[in-house]
Design a protein around this motif. Sequence first.
Motif, mmCIF file in Angstrom:
data_model
loop_
_atom_site.group_PDB
_atom_site.id
_atom_site.type_symbol
_atom_site.label_atom_id
_atom_site.label_comp_id
_atom_site.label_asym_id
_atom_site.label_seq_id
_atom_site.Cartn_x
_atom_site.Cartn_y
_atom_site.Cartn_z
ATOM 1 N N ASP A 94 61.586 -39.831 -5.412
ATOM 2 C CA ASP A 94 62.969 -40.204 -5.710
ATOM 3 C C ASP A 94 63.598 -39.352 -6.802
ATOM 4 O O ASP A 94 64.814 -39.202 -6.833
ATOM 5 C CB ASP A 94 63.044 -41.677 -6.131
ATOM 6 N N LEU A 95 62.781 -38.829 -7.699
ATOM 7 C CA LEU A 95 63.287 -38.058 -8.832
ATOM 8 C C LEU A 95 62.726 -36.636 -8.801
ATOM 9 O O LEU A 95 61.617 -36.418 -8.297
ATOM 10 C CB LEU A 95 62.863 -38.720 -10.152
ATOM 11 N N PRO A 96 63.470 -35.677 -9.361
ATOM 12 C CA PRO A 96 62.898 -34.327 -9.501
ATOM 13 C C PRO A 96 61.584 -34.412 -10.280
ATOM 14 O O PRO A 96 61.466 -35.180 -11.232
ATOM 15 C CB PRO A 96 63.964 -33.572 -10.297
ATOM 16 N N THR A 97 60.605 -33.649 -9.852
ATOM 17 C CA THR A 97 59.272 -33.712 -10.446
ATOM 18 C C THR A 97 58.832 -32.324 -10.877
ATOM 19 O O THR A 97 59.062 -31.346 -10.167
ATOM 20 C CB THR A 97 58.269 -34.285 -9.418
ATOM 21 N N ILE A 98 58.210 -32.255 -12.048
ATOM 22 C CA ILE A 98 57.748 -30.982 -12.592
ATOM 23 C C ILE A 98 56.269 -30.807 -12.254
ATOM 24 O O ILE A 98 55.467 -31.730 -12.415
ATOM 25 C CB ILE A 98 57.981 -30.923 -14.110
ATOM 26 N N TYR A 99 55.939 -29.609 -11.766
ATOM 27 C CA TYR A 99 54.574 -29.267 -11.385
ATOM 28 C C TYR A 99 54.166 -27.976 -12.088
ATOM 29 O O TYR A 99 55.001 -27.118 -12.340
ATOM 30 C CB TYR A 99 54.468 -29.016 -9.872
ATOM 31 N N GLU A 100 52.871 -27.846 -12.345
ATOM 32 C CA GLU A 100 52.284 -26.616 -12.875
ATOM 33 C C GLU A 100 51.405 -26.022 -11.786
ATOM 34 O O GLU A 100 50.477 -26.677 -11.305
ATOM 35 C CB GLU A 100 51.424 -26.902 -14.108
ATOM 36 N N PHE A 101 51.703 -24.799 -11.384
ATOM 37 C CA PHE A 101 50.893 -24.076 -10.411
ATOM 38 C C PHE A 101 50.466 -22.773 -11.067
ATOM 39 O O PHE A 101 51.235 -21.816 -11.132
ATOM 40 C CB PHE A 101 51.671 -23.803 -9.125
ATOM 41 N N GLN A 102 49.256 -22.753 -11.566
ATOM 42 C CA GLN A 102 48.748 -21.610 -12.320
ATOM 43 C C GLN A 102 48.464 -20.422 -11.401
ATOM 44 O O GLN A 102 48.010 -20.597 -10.277
ATOM 45 C CB GLN A 102 47.466 -21.989 -13.052
ATOM 46 N N ILE A 103 48.736 -19.246 -11.906
ATOM 47 C CA ILE A 103 48.319 -18.022 -11.228
ATOM 48 C C ILE A 103 46.832 -17.855 -11.520
ATOM 49 O O ILE A 103 46.421 -17.934 -12.683
ATOM 50 C CB ILE A 103 49.123 -16.805 -11.739
ATOM 51 N N PRO A 104 46.007 -17.651 -10.492
ATOM 52 C CA PRO A 104 44.569 -17.483 -10.752
ATOM 53 C C PRO A 104 44.315 -16.356 -11.754
ATOM 54 O O PRO A 104 44.971 -15.311 -11.703
ATOM 55 C CB PRO A 104 44.000 -17.139 -9.370
ATOM 56 N N GLN A 105 43.377 -16.575 -12.645
ATOM 57 C CA GLN A 105 43.091 -15.618 -13.707
ATOM 58 C C GLN A 105 42.775 -14.234 -13.159
ATOM 59 O O GLN A 105 43.185 -13.224 -13.721
ATOM 60 C CB GLN A 105 41.940 -16.130 -14.588
ATOM 61 N N VAL A 106 42.060 -14.167 -12.039
ATOM 62 C CA VAL A 106 41.706 -12.872 -11.437
ATOM 63 C C VAL A 106 42.974 -12.098 -11.075
ATOM 64 O O VAL A 106 43.080 -10.897 -11.337
ATOM 65 C CB VAL A 106 40.827 -13.090 -10.178
ATOM 66 N N LEU A 107 43.952 -12.781 -10.490
ATOM 67 C CA LEU A 107 45.199 -12.113 -10.109
ATOM 68 C C LEU A 107 46.040 -11.771 -11.331
ATOM 69 O O LEU A 107 46.630 -10.695 -11.403
ATOM 70 C CB LEU A 107 45.993 -12.985 -9.137
ATOM 71 N N ALA A 108 46.110 -12.681 -12.291
ATOM 72 C CA ALA A 108 46.893 -12.428 -13.503
ATOM 73 C C ALA A 108 46.342 -11.223 -14.262
ATOM 74 O O ALA A 108 47.102 -10.387 -14.765
ATOM 75 C CB ALA A 108 46.907 -13.666 -14.383
ATOM 76 N N SER A 109 45.024 -11.117 -14.334
ATOM 77 C CA SER A 109 44.430 -9.987 -15.058
ATOM 78 C C SER A 109 44.684 -8.656 -14.351
ATOM 79 O O SER A 109 44.657 -7.604 -14.978
ATOM 80 C CB SER A 109 42.926 -10.205 -15.248
ATOM 81 N N GLN A 110 44.938 -8.695 -13.054
ATOM 82 C CA GLN A 110 45.258 -7.483 -12.298
ATOM 83 C C GLN A 110 46.764 -7.212 -12.269
ATOM 84 O O GLN A 110 47.201 -6.251 -11.651
ATOM 85 C CB GLN A 110 44.731 -7.606 -10.862
ATOM 86 N N GLY A 111 47.545 -8.093 -12.924
ATOM 87 C CA GLY A 111 48.986 -7.899 -13.011
ATOM 88 C C GLY A 111 49.785 -8.497 -11.874
ATOM 89 O O GLY A 111 50.982 -8.249 -11.752
ATOM 90 N N TYR A 112 49.167 -9.295 -11.040
ATOM 91 C CA TYR A 112 49.878 -9.943 -9.943
ATOM 92 C C TYR A 112 50.486 -11.252 -10.434
ATOM 93 O O TYR A 112 49.874 -12.312 -10.354
ATOM 94 C CB TYR A 112 48.947 -10.205 -8.758
ATOM 95 N N LEU A 113 51.697 -11.149 -10.965
ATOM 96 C CA LEU A 113 52.363 -12.326 -11.509
ATOM 97 C C LEU A 113 53.496 -12.813 -10.605
ATOM 98 O O LEU A 113 53.870 -13.968 -10.650
ATOM 99 C CB LEU A 113 52.909 -12.014 -12.903
ATOM 100 N N LEU A 114 54.039 -11.916 -9.808
ATOM 101 C CA LEU A 114 55.130 -12.254 -8.904
ATOM 102 C C LEU A 114 54.547 -12.826 -7.620
ATOM 103 O O LEU A 114 53.585 -12.289 -7.074
ATOM 104 C CB LEU A 114 55.951 -11.003 -8.593
ATOM 105 N N ARG A 115 55.137 -13.918 -7.152
ATOM 106 C CA ARG A 115 54.632 -14.545 -5.935
ATOM 107 C C ARG A 115 55.779 -15.154 -5.148
ATOM 108 O O ARG A 115 56.807 -15.520 -5.707
ATOM 109 C CB ARG A 115 53.568 -15.575 -6.264
#
Length: 145
Positions: A94-115
């Motif tokens: 019924d209400l807007p809900t906030i979620y956290e979807f982490q970028i996997p550390q392996v991808l973040a360390s390789q610079g893959y931040l855009l999805r």
Amino acid sequence: MLTLLLVAALAQYKALALLVALLAVANWESLGELTVSNSWQFFPNEALSQTFRITTTIQNLDDWNKWKFRSAAYLRFYYPNSDVSPPYYIKVRDLPTIYEFQIPQVLASQGYLLRTPAIIRASRYLPLTPNDMFAQWNFKLEAFS
């Protein structure tokens, strides 16, 4: 016992107040709004954020409450290197809900931040049921910026 109930109620009130403040004051960038269907749909915008606000809107309450099948959605993220996140199950709320979807550390360390986010209907009736037998609803996705 009454003291414990009051403390619990106060904690819930504070959490709700913080959520309302975050929803009202935060800067949210729209990634798009799609009508959930039986096929994967990509949002028109990509995301750098790991914090998202999802708003679900039922298009016809009569369909939702009476004779049509209800559903949820799966949200997943596609990365430039062809990796795909696991599907996250999102309920209609019924209400807007906030979620956290982490970028996997392996991808973040390789610079893959855009999805690129994508959604599909989630229902136990999905394999055998045509799209028009489901109550229609919209999935709006916003990224915290």
